[in-house]
Design a protein around this motif. Structure first.
Motif, short mmCIF file in Angstrom:
data_model
loop_
_atom_site.label_atom_id
_atom_site.label_comp_id
_atom_site.label_asym_id
_atom_site.label_seq_id
_atom_site.Cartn_x
_atom_site.Cartn_y
_atom_site.Cartn_z
N LEU A 1 0.85 -1.18 0.00
CA LEU A 1 0.00 0.00 0.00
C LEU A 1 0.89 1.24 0.00
O LEU A 1 1.88 1.29 0.72
N ILE A 2 0.50 2.22 -0.79
CA ILE A 2 1.17 3.53 -0.80
C ILE A 2 0.17 4.55 -0.28
O ILE A 2 -0.93 4.68 -0.81
N LYS B 1 4.32 1.25 -9.81
CA LYS B 1 4.72 0.57 -11.04
C LYS B 1 5.78 -0.51 -10.76
O LYS B 1 5.74 -1.59 -11.34
N ALA B 2 6.68 -0.24 -9.83
CA ALA B 2 7.79 -1.15 -9.55
C ALA B 2 7.37 -2.40 -8.78
O ALA B 2 7.85 -3.50 -9.08
N VAL B 3 6.51 -2.23 -7.77
CA VAL B 3 6.21 -3.37 -6.89
C VAL B 3 4.74 -3.76 -6.86
O VAL B 3 4.37 -4.71 -6.19
N TYR C 1 -2.63 -5.56 4.10
CA TYR C 1 -1.33 -5.15 3.55
C TYR C 1 -0.18 -5.61 4.44
O TYR C 1 -0.30 -5.65 5.66
N ASP C 2 0.93 -5.92 3.79
CA ASP C 2 2.16 -6.30 4.49
C ASP C 2 3.12 -5.11 4.58
O ASP C 2 3.75 -4.89 5.60
N ASN C 3 3.23 -4.38 3.48
CA ASN C 3 4.18 -3.27 3.36
C ASN C 3 3.42 -1.97 3.10
O ASN C 3 2.57 -1.92 2.21
N ALA D 1 12.53 2.53 -8.23
CA ALA D 1 12.14 1.14 -8.47
C ALA D 1 13.09 0.17 -7.78
O ALA D 1 12.66 -0.79 -7.13
N ALA D 2 14.38 0.41 -7.91
CA ALA D 2 15.37 -0.49 -7.29
C ALA D 2 15.21 -0.48 -5.77
O ALA D 2 15.23 -1.55 -5.13
N TRP D 3 15.03 0.71 -5.19
CA TRP D 3 14.84 0.79 -3.75
C TRP D 3 13.56 0.07 -3.32
O TRP D 3 13.57 -0.72 -2.37
N ALA D 4 12.46 0.34 -4.00
CA ALA D 4 11.17 -0.27 -3.64
C ALA D 4 11.24 -1.79 -3.68
O ALA D 4 10.77 -2.47 -2.77
N LYS D 5 11.87 -2.32 -4.70
CA LYS D 5 12.00 -3.77 -4.82
C LYS D 5 12.88 -4.34 -3.70
O LYS D 5 12.68 -5.47 -3.26
N SER D 6 13.84 -3.56 -3.23
CA SER D 6 14.76 -4.05 -2.19
C SER D 6 14.13 -4.04 -0.79
O SER D 6 14.60 -4.76 0.09
#
Length: 172
Positions: A5-6, A38-40, A86-88, A164-169
Motif C-alpha cells: 500500500l502507498i 509501477k515497480a512493486v 497489507y504487508d508493506n 524502483a530499485a529501492w522499492a523492490k529491495s
C-alpha cells in the motif's frame, strides 16, 4: 506474495524547485508514489485535506509551520480505515519543516500498524528524510521500519530507476 500500500500526500501548483518557484501540474511526491506502484504493484491512497492550503508557495509554508508548531491534525476529505490486508506500507510526502505534512499524521494515527513493515519516502529540496523516520516510528506503533528513501523533488521525474530499485529491495 506480499501486498503493498502507498499512502501519500503531494502538492501540485507552486513548489520550491532548485532555488526558485515552479508551477507543477503534478506534485513530486505523486510522481514518486506512481513509480513505486509501477515497480512493486500496490494499492494507492492519496491524502487530501478538506481545507486547501494556500496556492501561494510561501503562504503555504507558513501554514505548514503553524500546523507543525500546534501539532494540528487537519481534517481529510476521506480516510483509510483498515490496512489489515497489507504487508508493506509506503508513507510518502514532501518535507515540510523537517517532517511530513500534518495531514499525513492525521491519517496514520487512525490505523493499526501491528505487524506491518513501513517505509518513509520523502521528496525534498535539500533536507533529505528530516525527522520523518523517527516520527513514523512513534506514530506507527507495532510496525517494523524499513529503509526510507529521500528523493530530491526537482529530480523526481528522472528518478524512476532509483525509486524502483529501492522499492523492490525493501518489500518482504
Amino acid at each position: 506474495m506480499a501486498k503493498n500500500l502507498i499512502v501519500y500526500y503531494s502538492r501540485k501548483g507552486e513548489n520550491y524547485w532548485n532555488g526558485s518557484i515552479k508551477n507543477l501540474a503534478k506534485g513530486n511526491t505523486e510522481i514518486v508514489a506512481e513509480f513505486i506502484q509501477k515497480a512493486v504493484g500496490a494499492d494507492i491512497f492519496e491524502i487530501e485535506t478538506v481545507k486547501n492550503y494556500s496556492t501561494d508557495y510561501y503562504a503555504c509554508t507558513e501554514e505548514a509551520k503553524s500546523e507543525l508548531r500546534s501539532q494540528a491534525r487537519p481534517e481529510l476529505k476521506r480516510y483509510l480505515d483498515v490496512i489489515d490486508q497489507y504487508d508493506n506500507i509506503f508513507v510518502c510526502g514532501p518535507c515540510w519543516w523537517g517532517t511530513f505534512p500534518m495531514a499525513v499524521f492525521t491519517q496514520l494515527e487512525k490505523l493499526d500498524f501491528s505487524g506491518k513493515k513501513v517505509m518513509a519516502v520523502m521528496t525534498h529540496e535539500g533536507s533529505g528524510l528530516g525527522s520523518c523516520e523517527r516520527d513514523l516510528k512513534r506514530i506507527c506503533e507495532g510496525a517494523t521500519l524499513g529503509k526510507g528513501l529521500a528523493i530530491h523533488g526537482a529530480d523526481a521525474s528522472k528518478s524512476e530507476s532509483t525509486i524502483a530499485a529501492w522499492a523492490k529491495s525493501v518489500v518482504k
